[in-house]
Design an enzyme around this catalytic site. Structure first.
Site, short mmCIF file in Angstrom:
data_model
loop_
_atom_site.label_atom_id
_atom_site.label_comp_id
_atom_site.label_asym_id
_atom_site.label_seq_id
_atom_site.Cartn_x
_atom_site.Cartn_y
_atom_site.Cartn_z
N ASP A 9 41.25 20.27 74.40
CA ASP A 9 41.98 21.52 74.65
C ASP A 9 41.89 22.39 73.38
OD1 ASP A 9 43.88 20.49 72.92
OD2 ASP A 9 45.53 20.49 74.38
N CYS A 66 43.20 16.23 72.11
CA CYS A 66 44.24 17.27 72.25
C CYS A 66 45.10 17.18 70.99
CB CYS A 66 45.02 17.10 73.55
SG CYS A 66 46.11 15.66 73.64
N THR A 68 47.98 15.59 70.31
CA THR A 68 48.44 14.23 70.01
C THR A 68 47.49 13.15 70.52
OG1 THR A 68 49.62 14.18 72.10
CG2 THR A 68 50.87 14.91 70.16
N HIS A 99 38.30 -5.67 73.44
CA HIS A 99 39.19 -6.31 74.42
C HIS A 99 39.35 -5.50 75.70
CE1 HIS A 99 41.49 -9.00 71.29
NE2 HIS A 99 40.17 -9.07 71.17
N HIS A 134 38.32 -11.45 78.50
CA HIS A 134 38.78 -10.07 78.72
C HIS A 134 38.22 -9.47 80.01
CE1 HIS A 134 40.47 -10.23 74.77
NE2 HIS A 134 39.29 -10.55 74.25
#
Ligand code: RB5
Length: 146
Positions: A9, A66, A68, A99, A134
């Site tokens: 963004d 973005c 955060t 993982h 995994h």
């Protein structure tokens, strides 16, 4: 050459350009899905566009950015087949590949220093999925339907 799709963004356009230049210099085939510049946009659109490209192009990886890393990772994870990890350290990036077989890395341009982000990106792109124990967990994630 491995294909890397980048979506973002308006938070941190310089951060995005630095990351794109860095990945190109490392020899990857980069496609920037947008957005471009600092005009305010809605991150779910770019999360979805990037995530769909990753799903459609086998062997590719994505990076979404973005402010955060939170919103754009939540949105990317809505696309079936996407395992997007919002990482703030190289160790998280390493484990997200080993993982979780993460196929999209999320970064917060307002959270992570760009030099640290480059190390996170390098680690993410270089690290392989370990498989083994995994694998069935990944299959159980992918089996979750809306
Ligand atoms: C945009 O201001 C900001 O909300 C967005 O970049 C992101 O941080 C959302 O999770």
């Amino acid at each position: 050459m491995q294909k890397i799709f980048i979506g973002n963004d308006h938070a941190g356009p310089e951060f995005v350009q630095d990351i794109i230049s860095h990945i190109k210099e490392s020899g990857y085939d980069v496609e920037h899905v947008g957005s471009f510049g600092s005009k305010s946009v809605d991150y779910p659109e770019y999360a979805e566009a990037t995530a769909r490209k990753v799903v459609e192009n086998e062997g590719s990886l994505g990076i979404v950015i973005c402010g955060t890393g939170i919103g754009i990772s939540i949105a990317a994870n809505k696309v079936q087949g996407i395992r997007c990890a919002n990482c703030i350290s190289p160790y998280m990036a390493e484990l997200s590949r080993q993982h979780n077989n993460a196929n999209v890395l999320a970064l917060g341009a307002r959270i992570v220093d760009v030099e640290n982000a480059k190390i996170i990106v390098d680690t993410f792109l270089r690290t392989e999925f370990e498989g083994g124990r995994h694998q069935k967990r990944i299959e159980k994630i992918d089996a979750i339907k809306r």
